[in-house]
Enzyme design. Structure first.
Site, PDB file in Angstrom:
ATOM      1  N   ASP A 129       0.841  -1.132   0.024  1.00 16.26           N
ATOM      2  CA  ASP A 129       0.132  -0.143   0.187  1.00 16.26           C
ATOM      3  C   ASP A 129       0.791   1.213   0.084  1.00 16.26           C
ATOM      4  O   ASP A 129       1.627   1.627   0.926  1.00 16.26           O
ATOM      5  CB  ASP A 129      -0.934  -0.008   1.325  1.00 16.26           C
ATOM      6  N   GLU A 142      -4.043   2.058  -3.122  1.00 16.81           N
ATOM      7  CA  GLU A 142      -5.284   2.668  -2.716  1.00 16.81           C
ATOM      8  C   GLU A 142      -5.198   3.621  -1.356  1.00 16.81           C
ATOM      9  O   GLU A 142      -6.314   4.382  -0.969  1.00 16.81           O
ATOM     10  CB  GLU A 142      -6.167   1.286  -2.039  1.00 16.81           C
ATOM     11  N   ASN A 143      -3.865   3.808  -0.878  1.00 16.23           N
ATOM     12  CA  ASN A 143      -3.848   4.817   0.197  1.00 16.23           C
ATOM     13  C   ASN A 143      -2.894   6.204  -0.447  1.00 16.23           C
ATOM     14  O   ASN A 143      -2.543   6.946   0.397  1.00 16.23           O
ATOM     15  CB  ASN A 143      -3.277   4.357   1.551  1.00 16.23           C
ATOM     16  N   HIS A 197     -10.611   1.272  -0.009  1.00 15.34           N
ATOM     17  CA  HIS A 197     -10.827   2.645  -0.090  1.00 15.34           C
ATOM     18  C   HIS A 197     -10.711   3.084  -1.697  1.00 15.34           C
ATOM     19  O   HIS A 197     -10.463   4.250  -1.956  1.00 15.34           O
ATOM     20  CB  HIS A 197      -9.657   3.602   0.455  1.00 15.34           C
ATOM     21  N   HIS A 202      -6.780  -8.381   0.155  1.00 15.25           N
ATOM     22  CA  HIS A 202      -6.795  -7.057   1.028  1.00 15.25           C
ATOM     23  C   HIS A 202      -7.504  -7.276   2.042  1.00 15.25           C
ATOM     24  O   HIS A 202      -8.740  -7.150   1.998  1.00 15.25           O
ATOM     25  CB  HIS A 202      -7.197  -5.892  -0.044  1.00 15.25           C
ATOM     26  N   HIS A 210      -3.168  -4.337   3.339  1.00 17.68           N
ATOM     27  CA  HIS A 210      -4.228  -3.772   3.993  1.00 17.68           C
ATOM     28  C   HIS A 210      -3.878  -3.165   5.310  1.00 17.68           C
ATOM     29  O   HIS A 210      -4.170  -2.117   6.159  1.00 17.68           O
ATOM     30  CB  HIS A 210      -5.478  -4.212   4.261  1.00 17.68           C
ATOM     31  N   HIS A 267      -0.704  -2.501   6.513  1.00 17.28           N
ATOM     32  CA  HIS A 267       0.428  -1.641   6.556  1.00 17.28           C
ATOM     33  C   HIS A 267       1.751  -1.865   7.318  1.00 17.28           C
ATOM     34  O   HIS A 267       2.625  -1.237   7.581  1.00 17.28           O
ATOM     35  CB  HIS A 267      -0.154  -0.038   6.824  1.00 17.28           C
TER      36      HIS A 267
END
Length: 270
Positions: A8, A39-40, A68, A154, A179, A181
């Site tokens: 991520d 996604e982040n 997200h 995820h 997901h 991190h």
């Protein structure tokens, strides 16, 4: 094939780290295909079209999303224009984009990239990821229509990730979790040739709380009361992920965790 998956991307620091390190890694490791979870990447919440372009220009062949996926509203339209972005397979059936795509890699090879969302401890219910992936695997058998299969799962629970890894064994070249991190230390090749890692970690500043500046998360843990919005940490970022080599049948023959830059110990193929 030589495959790289990066975890991520977290905010500006993560984007900058990918832009700094990925072009060098592609050249030094002679990579055939690169997947980046983005996604982040935009303020820690979702991915904008502009930031997706930046990750692709840095050397990503494909970008996966997550829960997200559409926090940045322009992604609702952008994903229809950019086939190199893969959203979760078991997201809402009304969601734009695709949850699985086959890409052309170097040397005429074909790589299937797919992503699914887990169900355990997630904030909202999603469709069964196992049955969703079953349909994709049947349509794209490893070593048949595709030369490699990369699965981004995820989700929160390591047990669910491990179950998915064993279920993908023999049908995927790599099953990697995203997901949380937080990078895990369990990279391995399962019995039927699926490379596995519970979580790739994040591309972001690890001097943080899973990529966010520390003060507000600490305040909420200690007092139970929010004061400000979370903001991504902006210190030196580590690029985190996993490197996999596959044999002629698409099964993994080598797997190495990747850490480049930032505060984590450096690692990767030598």
């Amino acid at each position: 094939m030589k495959l790289l998956f990066l975890g991520d991307v977290m905010g500006r620091a993560g984007r900058q780290a990918v832009a700094e390190h990925l072009p060098r890694l592609r050249a030094e490791w002679d990579l055939d295909f690169v997947v980046v979870n983005g996604e982040n990447a935009t303020s820690g919440m979702g991915l904008s079209g502009a930031h997706a372009k930046a990750l692709l220009e840095a050397g990503a062949d494909c970008i996966t999303l997550g829960d997200h996926a559409f926090d940045q509203k322009d992604m609702l339209q952008f994903i229809e224009q950019e086939p190199r972005i893969v959203r979760p397979l078991n997201f809402s059936k009304a969601a734009p984009g695709k949850g699985a795509r086959v890409f052309n890699a170097r040397g005429g090879k074909r790589v299937l990239v797919t992503q699914a969302l887990g169900q355990v401890f997630m904030k909202r219910p999603f469709d069964d990821p196992f049955s969703a992936l079953e349909t994709v695997f049947r349509a794209h058998p490893l070593g048949g229509q595709v030369d490699a299969v990369m699965v981004d799962f995820h989700c929160e629970a390591t047990s669910e990730k491990m179950a998915m890894g064993h279920w993908c064994d023999g049908r995927a070249s790599l099953m990697v979790g995203t997901h949380t991190h937080v990078p895990t230390a369990d990279a391995m090749i399962l019995g039927k040739g699926c490379g596995y890692l519970s979580d790739a970690g994040m591309c972001g500043d690890y001097n943080s709380v899973i990529g966010m500046q520390r003060d507000e998360p600490l305040r909420r843990f200690i007092t139970g009361m929010p004061k400000e919005r979370f903001a991504p940490a902006l210190g030196p970022a580590t690029v985190s992920g996993v490197y996999v080599e596959t044999g002629p049948d698409g099964r993994a023959v080598r797997i190495e965790m990747v850490r480049q830059g930032g505060v984590l110990a450096q690692s990767g193929p030598q």
